[in-house]
Motif scaffolding. Structure first.
Motif, PDB file in Angstrom:
ATOM      1  N   GLY A 170       0.671  -1.415   0.006  1.00 18.67           N
ATOM      2  CA  GLY A 170      -0.101  -0.094  -0.264  1.00 18.67           C
ATOM      3  C   GLY A 170       0.606   1.146   0.142  1.00 18.67           C
ATOM      4  O   GLY A 170       0.010   2.182   0.052  1.00 18.67           O
ATOM      5  N   ALA A 171       2.162   1.099  -0.109  1.00 15.99           N
ATOM      6  CA  ALA A 171       2.949   2.343  -0.145  1.00 15.99           C
ATOM      7  C   ALA A 171       4.366   2.412  -0.712  1.00 15.99           C
ATOM      8  O   ALA A 171       5.274   2.578  -0.298  1.00 15.99           O
ATOM      9  CB  ALA A 171       3.109   2.472   1.687  1.00 15.99           C
ATOM     10  N   GLY A 172       4.254   1.480  -2.017  1.00 20.48           N
ATOM     11  CA  GLY A 172       5.240   1.255  -2.578  1.00 20.48           C
ATOM     12  C   GLY A 172       5.867   2.591  -3.226  1.00 20.48           C
ATOM     13  O   GLY A 172       5.132   3.550  -3.576  1.00 20.48           O
ATOM     14  N   LYS A 173       7.303   2.616  -3.532  1.00 19.39           N
ATOM     15  CA  LYS A 173       7.834   3.821  -4.005  1.00 19.39           C
ATOM     16  C   LYS A 173       8.796   3.543  -5.417  1.00 19.39           C
ATOM     17  O   LYS A 173       9.332   2.768  -5.383  1.00 19.39           O
ATOM     18  CB  LYS A 173       8.844   4.573  -3.006  1.00 19.39           C
ATOM     19  N   VAL A 174       8.792   4.375  -6.451  1.00 11.79           N
ATOM     20  CA  VAL A 174       9.311   4.445  -7.424  1.00 11.79           C
ATOM     21  C   VAL A 174      10.347   5.340  -7.797  1.00 11.79           C
ATOM     22  O   VAL A 174      10.027   6.404  -7.790  1.00 11.79           O
ATOM     23  CB  VAL A 174       8.305   4.291  -8.800  1.00 11.79           C
ATOM     24  N   TYR A 175      11.575   5.071  -8.145  1.00 13.99           N
ATOM     25  CA  TYR A 175      12.680   5.886  -8.483  1.00 13.99           C
ATOM     26  C   TYR A 175      13.020   5.737  -9.960  1.00 13.99           C
ATOM     27  O   TYR A 175      14.190   5.009 -10.151  1.00 13.99           O
ATOM     28  CB  TYR A 175      13.795   5.615  -7.471  1.00 13.99           C
ATOM     29  N   PRO A 176      12.432   6.506 -10.819  1.00  9.65           N
ATOM     30  CA  PRO A 176      12.579   6.194 -12.144  1.00  9.65           C
ATOM     31  C   PRO A 176      13.921   6.897 -12.783  1.00  9.65           C
ATOM     32  O   PRO A 176      14.043   6.411 -13.813  1.00  9.65           O
ATOM     33  CB  PRO A 176      11.339   6.486 -12.605  1.00  9.65           C
ATOM     34  N   PHE A 177      14.443   7.898 -12.326  1.00  8.92           N
ATOM     35  CA  PHE A 177      15.443   8.733 -12.938  1.00  8.92           C
ATOM     36  C   PHE A 177      16.894   8.458 -12.327  1.00  8.92           C
ATOM     37  O   PHE A 177      17.175   8.302 -11.186  1.00  8.92           O
ATOM     38  CB  PHE A 177      15.293  10.122 -12.575  1.00  8.92           C
ATOM     39  N   LEU A 178      17.542   7.858 -13.258  1.00 10.81           N
ATOM     40  CA  LEU A 178      19.105   7.578 -12.824  1.00 10.81           C
ATOM     41  C   LEU A 178      20.087   8.365 -13.825  1.00 10.81           C
ATOM     42  O   LEU A 178      19.904   8.536 -15.008  1.00 10.81           O
ATOM     43  CB  LEU A 178      19.349   6.150 -13.081  1.00 10.81           C
ATOM     44  N   THR A 179      21.185   8.744 -13.368  1.00  5.31           N
ATOM     45  CA  THR A 179      22.033   9.280 -14.066  1.00  5.31           C
ATOM     46  C   THR A 179      23.463   8.803 -13.721  1.00  5.31           C
ATOM     47  O   THR A 179      24.223   9.021 -12.434  1.00  5.31           O
ATOM     48  CB  THR A 179      22.410  10.725 -13.956  1.00  5.31           C
ATOM     49  N   ALA A 180      24.229   7.905 -14.654  1.00  5.47           N
ATOM     50  CA  ALA A 180      25.484   7.249 -14.430  1.00  5.47           C
ATOM     51  C   ALA A 180      26.704   8.341 -14.966  1.00  5.47           C
ATOM     52  O   ALA A 180      26.462   8.710 -15.939  1.00  5.47           O
ATOM     53  CB  ALA A 180      25.492   5.908 -15.068  1.00  5.47           C
ATOM     54  N   ILE A 181      27.480   8.357 -13.996  1.00  8.62           N
ATOM     55  CA  ILE A 181      28.788   9.382 -14.455  1.00  8.62           C
ATOM     56  C   ILE A 181      29.650   8.146 -14.598  1.00  8.62           C
ATOM     57  O   ILE A 181      30.252   7.627 -13.586  1.00  8.62           O
ATOM     58  CB  ILE A 181      28.984  10.261 -13.392  1.00  8.62           C
ATOM     59  N   ILE A 182      30.385   8.086 -15.747  1.00 12.01           N
ATOM     60  CA  ILE A 182      31.262   7.081 -15.997  1.00 12.01           C
ATOM     61  C   ILE A 182      32.711   7.780 -16.257  1.00 12.01           C
ATOM     62  O   ILE A 182      33.002   8.646 -16.791  1.00 12.01           O
ATOM     63  CB  ILE A 182      30.979   6.477 -17.371  1.00 12.01           C
ATOM     64  N   ASP A 183      33.658   7.631 -15.057  1.00  8.90           N
ATOM     65  CA  ASP A 183      34.935   7.954 -14.983  1.00  8.90           C
ATOM     66  C   ASP A 183      35.936   7.202 -15.703  1.00  8.90           C
ATOM     67  O   ASP A 183      36.164   6.104 -15.409  1.00  8.90           O
ATOM     68  CB  ASP A 183      35.240   7.934 -13.343  1.00  8.90           C
ATOM     69  N   VAL A 184      36.729   7.681 -16.481  1.00  7.06           N
ATOM     70  CA  VAL A 184      37.689   7.192 -17.542  1.00  7.06           C
ATOM     71  C   VAL A 184      38.914   7.729 -17.494  1.00  7.06           C
ATOM     72  O   VAL A 184      39.232   8.752 -17.489  1.00  7.06           O
ATOM     73  CB  VAL A 184      37.096   7.288 -19.078  1.00  7.06           C
ATOM     74  N   LYS A 185      40.041   6.835 -17.595  1.00  5.71           N
ATOM     75  CA  LYS A 185      41.556   7.357 -17.453  1.00  5.71           C
ATOM     76  C   LYS A 185      41.893   6.661 -18.744  1.00  5.71           C
ATOM     77  O   LYS A 185      42.279   5.531 -18.675  1.00  5.71           O
ATOM     78  CB  LYS A 185      42.217   7.004 -16.170  1.00  5.71           C
ATOM     79  N   ASP A 186      42.473   7.377 -19.596  1.00  2.00           N
ATOM     80  CA  ASP A 186      43.123   6.899 -20.854  1.00  2.00           C
ATOM     81  C   ASP A 186      42.489   5.555 -21.406  1.00  2.00           C
ATOM     82  O   ASP A 186      43.054   4.605 -21.854  1.00  2.00           O
ATOM     83  CB  ASP A 186      44.421   6.664 -20.587  1.00  2.00           C
ATOM     84  N   GLY A 187      41.218   5.755 -21.541  1.00  4.60           N
ATOM     85  CA  GLY A 187      40.379   4.888 -22.019  1.00  4.60           C
ATOM     86  C   GLY A 187      40.116   3.552 -21.179  1.00  4.60           C
ATOM     87  O   GLY A 187      39.035   2.822 -21.967  1.00  4.60           O
ATOM     88  N   ASP A 188      40.514   3.752 -20.128  1.00  2.00           N
ATOM     89  CA  ASP A 188      40.140   2.612 -19.277  1.00  2.00           C
ATOM     90  C   ASP A 188      39.073   3.185 -18.100  1.00  2.00           C
ATOM     91  O   ASP A 188      39.309   4.024 -17.434  1.00  2.00           O
ATOM     92  CB  ASP A 188      41.146   1.837 -18.416  1.00  2.00           C
ATOM     93  N   VAL A 189      37.900   2.453 -17.906  1.00  2.00           N
ATOM     94  CA  VAL A 189      36.982   2.812 -17.058  1.00  2.00           C
ATOM     95  C   VAL A 189      37.452   2.594 -15.227  1.00  2.00           C
ATOM     96  O   VAL A 189      37.869   1.351 -15.185  1.00  2.00           O
ATOM     97  CB  VAL A 189      35.441   1.937 -17.330  1.00  2.00           C
ATOM     98  N   GLN A 190      37.475   3.695 -14.852  1.00  2.89           N
ATOM     99  CA  GLN A 190      37.720   3.562 -13.316  1.00  2.89           C
ATOM    100  C   GLN A 190      36.864   3.353 -12.285  1.00  2.89           C
ATOM    101  O   GLN A 190      37.041   2.877 -11.209  1.00  2.89           O
ATOM    102  CB  GLN A 190      38.607   5.045 -12.932  1.00  2.89           C
ATOM    103  N   GLY A 191      35.667   3.850 -12.668  1.00  2.67           N
ATOM    104  CA  GLY A 191      34.483   3.498 -11.557  1.00  2.67           C
ATOM    105  C   GLY A 191      33.209   4.142 -12.342  1.00  2.67           C
ATOM    106  O   GLY A 191      33.257   4.892 -13.385  1.00  2.67           O
ATOM    107  N   ILE A 192      32.023   4.021 -11.746  1.00  2.00           N
ATOM    108  CA  ILE A 192      30.675   4.579 -12.232  1.00  2.00           C
ATOM    109  C   ILE A 192      29.978   5.185 -10.792  1.00  2.00           C
ATOM    110  O   ILE A 192      29.918   4.277  -9.955  1.00  2.00           O
ATOM    111  CB  ILE A 192      29.948   3.546 -12.990  1.00  2.00           C
TER     112      ILE A 192
END
Length: 244
Positions: free
Chosen positions: A120-142
Motif C-alpha cells: 500500500g505504500a510502494g515507491k518508484v525511483y525512475p530517474f538515474l544518471t550514471a557518471i562514467i569515470d575514464v582514464k586513458d580509455g580505461d573505466v575507473q568507476g561509475i
C-alpha cells in the motif's frame, strides 16, 4: 555539445548470480566479448544496466540485463519501455525491491533502487544518471549522480546501496549518499494508466576523465545536477521532446 539518444535495448534472459563482481557479470561488447574496448570519444561503447529482484545481491539474484551502445561523450538517454508495468504491476522478477546496477568494462556502480515494494505504500525511483569515470580509455568507476533535480525536496531520499543491501550512509567508511526522486506506487499506477512513461526507468549517461587518446571528456558538465534551478528549468523546457 548536448546530444540526447534513445537506443534500441537488447534483452537478456533471467539468470542466477552466485558472484556479482566476476567475469560473467562484466560488461563487454556482445559481438566481441573477449577483447576489452578502450573508450574513445565519438565511438560507440557498451554500457550494461542490470535490474535485480532485491537490493541485497550477496546470495544471488534473479535479474534482467540490458545493453546499450552509446557514443562516448555524448550525453545519452535510455528509456526502458513498459518497465513500470512489467517490473511493478506484473512483477516479472517476483521481487521484493528492484535494484539497479550500471556497468562498463569491468567496473560497477553501487546499487540504486528502482522500486521499493511496501504494501500500500510502494515507491518508484525512475530517474538515474550514471557518471562514467575514464582514464586513458580505461573505466575507473561509475557513480550515480544526484537525481533530486527532477522533483520537490520532500519527495527525495537516499538511494545508494552496496551489494549486501546496506545504505551508503551506513557503510564503513560511509560514502556521500546519493539521493533520488520518488513517486508513490499509487501515483505511478495513475500515470501508467494514462499512457504516460514518467515511471518507466530512464537512464542518463555522462562521461568524465580522458579517453584512449588522452582527450578530455566534456559531457559530465551537461548533467542536470550541474545547473542551478533556474537554468535547469530552461534546459528541461528545451529537452521536453527528448524526455517524453
Amino acid at each position: 555539445m548536448l546530444v540526447m539518444l534513445t537506443l534500441v535495448l537488447r534483452f537478456f534472459i533471467f539468470s542466477s548470480l552466485t558472484a556479482i563482481l566476476n567475469a560473467e557479470f562484466g560488461c563487454v561488447d556482445p559481438e566481441n566479448p573477449n577483447s576489452p574496448e578502450p573508450i574513445k570519444i565519438g565511438e560507440r561503447h557498451t554500457i550494461c544496466l542490470t535490474l535485480g529482484n532485491s537490493i541485497d545481491w550477496s546470495d544471488g539474484v534473479e535479474y534482467i540485463r540490458y545493453t546499450f551502445r552509446p557514443i562516448a561523450d555524448q550525453y545519452s538517454k535510455f528509456h526502458i519501455p513498459d518497465s513500470y508495468s512489467q517490473l511493478v504491476e506484473n512483477n516479472v522478477l517476483k521481487s521484493t525491491d528492484v535494484g539497479v546496477s550500471a556497468a562498463a568494462q569491468d567496473k560497477f556502480s553501487f546499487l540504486s533502487k528502482y522500486f521499493e515494494r511496501k504494501e500500500g505504500a510502494g515507491k518508484v525511483y525512475p530517474f538515474l544518471t550514471a557518471i562514467i569515470d575514464v582514464k586513458d580509455g580505461d573505466v575507473q568507476g561509475i557513480a550515480w549522480d544526484d537525481a533530486c533535480v527532477f522533483c520537490a525536496k520532500e519527495t527525495c531520499s537516499e538511494n545508494i546501496y552496496d551489494y549486501n543491501g546496506k545504505k551508503g550512509s551506513e557503510m564503513s567508511p560511509a560514502i556521500v549518499p546519493n539521493e533520488s526522486c520518488s513517486f508513490s506506487e499509487e501515483e505511478c499506477n495513475k500515470i501508467d494508466a494514462e499512457g504516460e512513461t514518467t515511471c518507466d526507468i530512464t537512464l542518463f549517461v555522462v562521461w568524465t576523465g580522458t579517453d584512449a587518446d588522452g582527450a578530455p571528456f566534456q559531457s559530465s558538465g551537461y548533467r542536470f545536477s550541474a545547473f542551478p534551478p533556474a537554468s535547469l528549468k530552461d534546459r528541461l523546457m528545451n529537452l521536453i521532446p527528448w524526455l517524453a
